[in-house]
Scaffold this motif. Sequence first.
Motif, PDB file in Angstrom:
ATOM      1  N   GLY A   1       0.815  -1.216   0.000  1.00 28.83           N
ATOM      2  CA  GLY A   1       0.000   0.000   0.000  1.00 28.83           C
ATOM      3  C   GLY A   1       0.844   1.260   0.000  1.00 28.83           C
ATOM      4  O   GLY A   1       0.339   2.349  -0.252  1.00 28.83           O
ATOM      5  N   ARG A   2       2.137   1.107   0.271  1.00 30.80           N
ATOM      6  CA  ARG A   2       2.997   2.308   0.297  1.00 30.80           C
ATOM      7  C   ARG A   2       3.375   2.767  -1.102  1.00 30.80           C
ATOM      8  O   ARG A   2       4.088   3.746  -1.281  1.00 30.80           O
ATOM      9  CB  ARG A   2       4.237   2.051   1.146  1.00 30.80           C
ATOM     10  N   THR A   3       2.904   2.041  -2.111  1.00 33.28           N
ATOM     11  CA  THR A   3       3.096   2.508  -3.491  1.00 33.28           C
ATOM     12  C   THR A   3       1.736   2.460  -4.197  1.00 33.28           C
ATOM     13  O   THR A   3       0.727   2.078  -3.597  1.00 33.28           O
ATOM     14  CB  THR A   3       4.142   1.643  -4.221  1.00 33.28           C
TER      15      THR A   3
ATOM     16  N   ILE B   1       0.445   9.960   4.665  1.00 29.38           N
ATOM     17  CA  ILE B   1       0.885  10.653   5.884  1.00 29.38           C
ATOM     18  C   ILE B   1       2.379  10.964   5.784  1.00 29.38           C
ATOM     19  O   ILE B   1       2.820  12.078   6.099  1.00 29.38           O
ATOM     20  CB  ILE B   1       0.578   9.784   7.130  1.00 29.38           C
ATOM     21  N   HIS B   2       3.142   9.989   5.303  1.00 31.44           N
ATOM     22  CA  HIS B   2       4.600  10.180   5.143  1.00 31.44           C
ATOM     23  C   HIS B   2       4.881  11.360   4.205  1.00 31.44           C
ATOM     24  O   HIS B   2       5.668  12.262   4.520  1.00 31.44           O
ATOM     25  CB  HIS B   2       5.210   8.882   4.592  1.00 31.44           C
TER      26      HIS B   2
ATOM     27  N   SER C   1      -4.947  11.912  10.984  1.00 30.82           N
ATOM     28  CA  SER C   1      -4.668  10.886   9.970  1.00 30.82           C
ATOM     29  C   SER C   1      -3.895   9.726  10.598  1.00 30.82           C
ATOM     30  O   SER C   1      -4.193   8.553  10.354  1.00 30.82           O
ATOM     31  CB  SER C   1      -3.876  11.482   8.808  1.00 30.82           C
ATOM     32  N   LYS C   2      -2.914  10.053  11.416  1.00 30.69           N
ATOM     33  CA  LYS C   2      -2.098   9.015  12.048  1.00 30.69           C
ATOM     34  C   LYS C   2      -2.967   8.122  12.945  1.00 30.69           C
ATOM     35  O   LYS C   2      -2.878   6.885  12.891  1.00 30.69           O
ATOM     36  CB  LYS C   2      -0.995   9.696  12.879  1.00 30.69           C
TER      37      LYS C   2
ATOM     38  N   GLY D   1       0.909  14.815 -11.186  1.00 32.20           N
ATOM     39  CA  GLY D   1       2.330  14.534 -10.989  1.00 32.20           C
ATOM     40  C   GLY D   1       2.711  14.452  -9.521  1.00 32.20           C
ATOM     41  O   GLY D   1       3.793  13.966  -9.198  1.00 32.20           O
ATOM     42  N   THR D   2       1.827  14.931  -8.622  1.00 33.31           N
ATOM     43  CA  THR D   2       2.165  14.766  -7.203  1.00 33.31           C
ATOM     44  C   THR D   2       1.534  13.464  -6.704  1.00 33.31           C
ATOM     45  O   THR D   2       0.466  13.049  -7.164  1.00 33.31           O
ATOM     46  CB  THR D   2       1.630  15.930  -6.331  1.00 33.31           C
ATOM     47  N   SER D   3       2.224  12.835  -5.731  1.00 33.53           N
ATOM     48  CA  SER D   3       1.730  11.541  -5.242  1.00 33.53           C
ATOM     49  C   SER D   3       0.355  11.697  -4.594  1.00 33.53           C
ATOM     50  O   SER D   3      -0.510  10.839  -4.749  1.00 33.53           O
ATOM     51  CB  SER D   3       2.718  10.939  -4.241  1.00 33.53           C
ATOM     52  N   VAL D   4       0.136  12.790  -3.882  1.00 31.68           N
ATOM     53  CA  VAL D   4      -1.139  12.905  -3.157  1.00 31.68           C
ATOM     54  C   VAL D   4      -2.325  13.071  -4.117  1.00 31.68           C
ATOM     55  O   VAL D   4      -3.406  12.536  -3.860  1.00 31.68           O
ATOM     56  CB  VAL D   4      -1.114  14.035  -2.096  1.00 31.68           C
ATOM     57  N   GLU D   5      -2.104  13.790  -5.196  1.00 38.04           N
ATOM     58  CA  GLU D   5      -3.189  13.932  -6.197  1.00 38.04           C
ATOM     59  C   GLU D   5      -3.529  12.570  -6.781  1.00 38.04           C
ATOM     60  O   GLU D   5      -4.695  12.216  -6.973  1.00 38.04           O
ATOM     61  CB  GLU D   5      -2.737  14.910  -7.288  1.00 38.04           C
ATOM     62  N   ARG D   6      -2.480  11.772  -7.040  1.00 35.45           N
ATOM     63  CA  ARG D   6      -2.688  10.442  -7.630  1.00 35.45           C
ATOM     64  C   ARG D   6      -3.408   9.517  -6.648  1.00 35.45           C
ATOM     65  O   ARG D   6      -4.383   8.862  -6.990  1.00 35.45           O
ATOM     66  CB  ARG D   6      -1.322   9.868  -8.006  1.00 35.45           C
ATOM     67  N   PHE D   7      -2.926   9.481  -5.414  1.00 32.24           N
ATOM     68  CA  PHE D   7      -3.572   8.608  -4.415  1.00 32.24           C
ATOM     69  C   PHE D   7      -5.011   9.051  -4.148  1.00 32.24           C
ATOM     70  O   PHE D   7      -5.886   8.217  -3.918  1.00 32.24           O
ATOM     71  CB  PHE D   7      -2.770   8.599  -3.099  1.00 32.24           C
TER      72      PHE D   7
END
Length: 381
Positions: free
Chosen positions: A76-78, A257-258, A287-288, A345-351
């Motif tokens: 899940g970290r990817t 969160i990371h 979130s944590k 292009g940002t990870s948060v937008e993708r997730f």
Amino acid sequence: MIRNEETLNQTLATIDRFILARLMPAEEQVDREGVIPDDIVDDLRRLGLGGLALPEEFGGVGLTVEEKMHVAVAFGRTSPAFYRRLISNDGLGFALVETGTDEQKRRWLPRLASGEVTGSFALTEPNAGSDLGSLQTSAKRDGAFYVLNGTKRFITNAPYADVFLVLVRTDLAEKGAKGISSLLVESDAPGLYRGKADQKMGLHGNDTGDIIFEDCRVPVENLIGPEGQGFKIAMRRLDIVRVEAAATAVGNAERLIHDSLDFAKMRTQFGRRIADNQLIQAMLADSKAEAYAANCMVMNAARRMDLGQNASTEAACCKLFATEMVGRVADRAVQIHGGTGYMRGTSVERFYRDVRVYRIYDGTNQIQQLVIARNMLRDEN
Ligand SMILES: Cc1cc2nc3c(=O)[nH]c(=O)nc-3n(C[C@H](O)[C@H](O)[C@H](O)COP(=O)(O)OP(=O)(O)OC[C@H]3O[C@@H](n4cnc5c(N)ncnc54)[C@H](O)[C@@H]3O)c2cc1C
């Protein structure tokens, strides 16, 4: 149940290294191009992703449910597209382990476990989603064959799967689940056509699509278990699938969160790190706490399953809580990133796009609420 903590930790460390070195650098490209490169798919096969929980005697890794959930959290970290590439192999394999003939086991299990073939579950239809018992794809007996007609919709891995577990109606007079059977259908069966890959909001690289059957002929020996038992066979692993969806949500939340924490420490406004503002800290802390709660739920439900206890309510609670949780975590992550979080292009937008579907598949969250309440009312009496 964890049989050997040290061995599991070594496995998880290997997966972490692989994710860091191979998968994270490819996330953005896979999202943009919608394809996982072949060499990465080969690596996923080599990692044993096709048969994590399948017994070792059939070439699987033989993980317990709890061990498998640790792997799902790690993946899940990817981007979830990677884990989902071979996700149905285990489930299809298990249906064969439990109810398949010796010939079906011999023919399919080693190839599913090694990932040489991709398996897929074809249940949903245009007019049968949450109400699967009303499905209409028919399978009429004609000598040594079943002749299939109908359409399956939104089927994960459909564009490249080699073998499908298809739920069909073998008893046309029976309208509900009792008339449904499970059939193994190979992708090159005459009369099987694949639709184009669906254009989805997220999960790019993990395609879904239609499977169309037009007088598709399937040998009767491809029946899995007895006629009329197909619904039960396909649903038997549903609790595990729900906990697995929750485990993936936990891993995704940890990644979000990371990345949010990193950004909050790096970004300065008003002359200081945004992480030093308590309003940002509140979002991080909420979130944590929620991700931690979901993780505890997942591992608790998994242990119950390993002990052979009924965990239907717990599995539905996990799916409901963890998938709603990751939606909130993704939303906060975008907020913490400000305008940057809204950009491609940002990870948060993708997730943010990827995790939205968790509330819809593997039983919508409304269906999870119904399952939980139904079990509560049943247990009251
Ligand atoms: C990316 C993706 C991958 C998928 N992969 C697969 C796959 O591999 N194999 C497969 O077979 N299917 C797959 N599906 C299909 C998925 O399982 C269905 O979309 C899901 O079960 C919901 O069915 P539906 O879309 O027809 O929605 P519907 O069942 O029409 O539901 C629409 C809305 O009504 C609500 N609703 C329905 N009934 C009730 C009720 N009784 N009470 C309250 N609310 C209700 C639902 O919760 C939902 O909000 C996939 C879907 C997606 C999006």
